[in-house]
Design an enzyme around this catalytic site. Structure first.
Site, PDB file in Angstrom:
ATOM      1  N   HIS A  39      25.323  66.240  17.182  1.00 41.52           N
ATOM      2  CA  HIS A  39      24.202  66.678  16.338  1.00 41.52           C
ATOM      3  C   HIS A  39      24.773  67.551  15.224  1.00 41.52           C
ATOM      4  O   HIS A  39      25.810  68.198  15.393  1.00 41.52           O
ATOM      5  CB  HIS A  39      23.237  67.485  17.222  1.00 41.52           C
ATOM      6  CG  HIS A  39      21.950  67.860  16.581  1.00 41.52           C
ATOM      7  ND1 HIS A  39      21.838  68.912  15.698  1.00 41.52           N
ATOM      8  CD2 HIS A  39      20.690  67.356  16.722  1.00 41.52           C
ATOM      9  CE1 HIS A  39      20.582  69.028  15.320  1.00 41.52           C
ATOM     10  NE2 HIS A  39      19.856  68.101  15.932  1.00 41.52           N
ATOM     11  N   ASP A  72      27.328  71.432  24.186  1.00 39.05           N
ATOM     12  CA  ASP A  72      25.939  71.424  23.730  1.00 39.05           C
ATOM     13  C   ASP A  72      25.118  70.698  24.792  1.00 39.05           C
ATOM     14  O   ASP A  72      25.172  69.476  24.910  1.00 39.05           O
ATOM     15  CB  ASP A  72      25.867  70.712  22.382  1.00 39.05           C
ATOM     16  CG  ASP A  72      24.434  70.498  21.896  1.00 39.05           C
ATOM     17  OD1 ASP A  72      23.486  70.858  22.626  1.00 39.05           O
ATOM     18  OD2 ASP A  72      24.269  69.950  20.788  1.00 39.05           O
ATOM     19  N   GLN A  91      20.390  68.213  25.081  1.00 44.13           N
ATOM     20  CA  GLN A  91      19.807  66.949  25.532  1.00 44.13           C
ATOM     21  C   GLN A  91      20.005  66.715  27.022  1.00 44.13           C
ATOM     22  O   GLN A  91      19.266  65.940  27.638  1.00 44.13           O
ATOM     23  CB  GLN A  91      20.411  65.781  24.740  1.00 44.13           C
ATOM     24  CG  GLN A  91      20.013  65.757  23.286  1.00 44.13           C
ATOM     25  CD  GLN A  91      18.523  65.572  23.076  1.00 44.13           C
ATOM     26  OE1 GLN A  91      17.867  64.871  23.836  1.00 44.13           O
ATOM     27  NE2 GLN A  91      17.986  66.192  22.049  1.00 44.13           N
ATOM     28  N   LYS A 113      13.228  71.667  24.914  1.00 42.75           N
ATOM     29  CA  LYS A 113      13.603  70.365  25.466  1.00 42.75           C
ATOM     30  C   LYS A 113      13.275  70.289  26.960  1.00 42.75           C
ATOM     31  O   LYS A 113      13.346  69.215  27.557  1.00 42.75           O
ATOM     32  CB  LYS A 113      15.104  70.121  25.296  1.00 42.75           C
ATOM     33  CG  LYS A 113      15.666  70.364  23.916  1.00 42.75           C
ATOM     34  CD  LYS A 113      15.356  69.261  22.948  1.00 42.75           C
ATOM     35  CE  LYS A 113      16.169  69.443  21.658  1.00 42.75           C
ATOM     36  NZ  LYS A 113      15.831  68.468  20.635  1.00 42.75           N
ATOM     37  N   CYS A 162      19.539  63.768  12.967  1.00 43.19           N
ATOM     38  CA  CYS A 162      20.513  64.856  12.774  1.00 43.19           C
ATOM     39  C   CYS A 162      21.877  64.481  13.354  1.00 43.19           C
ATOM     40  O   CYS A 162      22.591  65.325  13.903  1.00 43.19           O
ATOM     41  CB  CYS A 162      20.013  66.163  13.390  1.00 43.19           C
ATOM     42  SG  CYS A 162      18.591  66.864  12.558  1.00 43.19           S
TER      43      CYS A 162
END
Length: 406
Positions: free
Chosen positions: A123, A200, A203, A226, A364
């Protein structure tokens, strides 16, 4: 998954009862933001109705109640991700701030000749801060390439990692393709050369219960929105040894020990990185969201979402001219696709008229789109409150869009 209580779960989400363009809402943009159950909404209402006050500073009852609830949420999050120390959980405004916080800290530590590795699946929020850091420090940004099926090229990674590597950053799951990356392998190889690793997890967190101690990861960042929580709040996990070394990201109230015009000293963890009045309600609600998801169970969630993914993939593949981008062996509930000769925006617009919310564009993650030489994709992303009937509605809507646009 026959025993999954989908009907009961859907009743927890008020927004799923509404209509869009006269049709029942089919919400398939969960990779952008999940919906919020009434248990979390009630938590937010309760905070502002009963004990809205600033934290850590007041001796009055409301301040103490708010402080206790906020710190209880920090502890829930620590337990969920299995951090060793409570002070390793830093509240942020979201994943993006967590990444920028670490990049700022390392900008004080890196120099020309140092190397950092980013994957091609990232991202923008896990690319741009590191580019800025490299511009400031003279460090070199190296890219771990991807393969046509959306997996990372791990053979190339073995060649990239060397004695000059100081940082590696990669997402746990690709927001654009759904690829689950082999982060344990990535972390282990980085550790052999003494490099720090940031993952990261934005997700991944809605689908996978990450154990930061088992992973031996240095930094792991997530966003509440999320995970059925509110927007504007997230968490940075950082190993205590690293957080103590890094320079504060922001100056202000709460993050200080002593202040004079001659010198300021900083507070200990976690307050060193939590300048100013935080999103108190957001932090408390994040804790409530984690409670909610754990009540359902992450193993059950993962299995049910996998079943949705399999059904949707099989059905969409049957549409002539439809191509799915990202066919990794290990994948979560995201499908990015295009139909030959039709712009993804046009498909998204038509399916919206049928009450179905999907994402269109580059998500993104423009380097991924550049790799495939496409302007973007239609992205359908599933959550544990979606149904097999909604998958069928998506398929029929895409067929209708193709018929109208061909």
């Amino acid at each position: 998954m026959t025993n999954f209580p989908i009907d009961k779960i859907r009743l927890d989400f008020p927004i799923l009862q509404r209509k869009v363009n006269g049709k029942p809402l089919v919400y398939l943009d969960n990779a952008a933001t999940s919906q919020t159950p009434k248990q979390v909404i009630d938590c937010i209402v309760e905070y502002y109705s009963l004990y809205n006050a600033n934290i850590h500073r007041g001796v009055h009852t409301l301040s103490q109640e708010a402080t206790d609830a906020y710190e209880a949420a920090r502890e829930k999050i620590r337990v969920h991700f299995n951090a060793k120390h409570r002070e390793e959980i830093i509240f942020t405004s979201g994943t993006t701030e967590g990444i920028n916080l670490v990049a700022h800290g390392f900008s004080k530590r890196l120099k020309k000749g140092d190397e950092v590795i980013v994957s091609a699946l990232e991202h923008h929020s896990n690319i741009v801060p590191w580019q800025m850091m490299c511009e400031e420090t003279g460090a070199k940004l190296r890219v771990l390439p991807m393969l046509p099926n959306g997996e990372l090229d791990m053979n190339a990674y073995a060649d990239l990692v060397n004695a000059n590597t100081k940082l590696v950053f990669v997402n746990h799951i690709s927001n654009a393709l759904g690829t689950i990356n082999p982060i344990k392998q990535i972390i282990e190889k980085a550790k052999k050369v003494g490099a720090a690793v940031l993952i990261d997890g934005a997700q991944a967190a809605p689908h996978i219960k990450a154990d930061v101690q088992d992973l031996d990861v240095d930094f792991y960042v997530v966003s509440a929105h999320k995970m059925c929580g509110p927007t504007g709040v997230g968490v940075l996990f950082g190993k205590k040894t690293w957080l103590e070394k890094l320079h504060p990201y922001q100056g202000g109230g709460e993050m200080i020990d002593q202040v004079s015009f001659e010198q300021t000293t900083y507070a200990g963890l976690p307050h060193k990185f939590e300048a100013g009045t935080p999103n108190i309600c957001g932090g408390i609600a994040f804790g409530a969201a984690i409670d909610y998801m754990n009540t359902i169970g992450f193993e059950a969630i993962a299995q049910y979402e996998h079943d949705l993914l399999v059904k949707a993939t099989q059905a969409l593949f049957e549409i002539d001219g439809l191509k799915i981008y990202g066919t990794a062996k290990e994948k979560t509930s995201v499908i990015s696709f295009n139909i030959e000769g039709i712009h993804p925006y046009d498909i998204g617009t038509i399916v919206d008229k049928l009450g179905i919310a999907v994402r269109t564009g580059h998500h993104c993650a423009k380097p991924i789109m550049d790799y495939y030489k496409i302007p973007g994709t239609v992205r359908a992303s599933f959550a544990f409150y979606n149904t097999f009937e909604e998958v069928e509605a998506l398929v029929q809507a895409v067929k209708k869009a193709k018929e109208m646009l061909s």
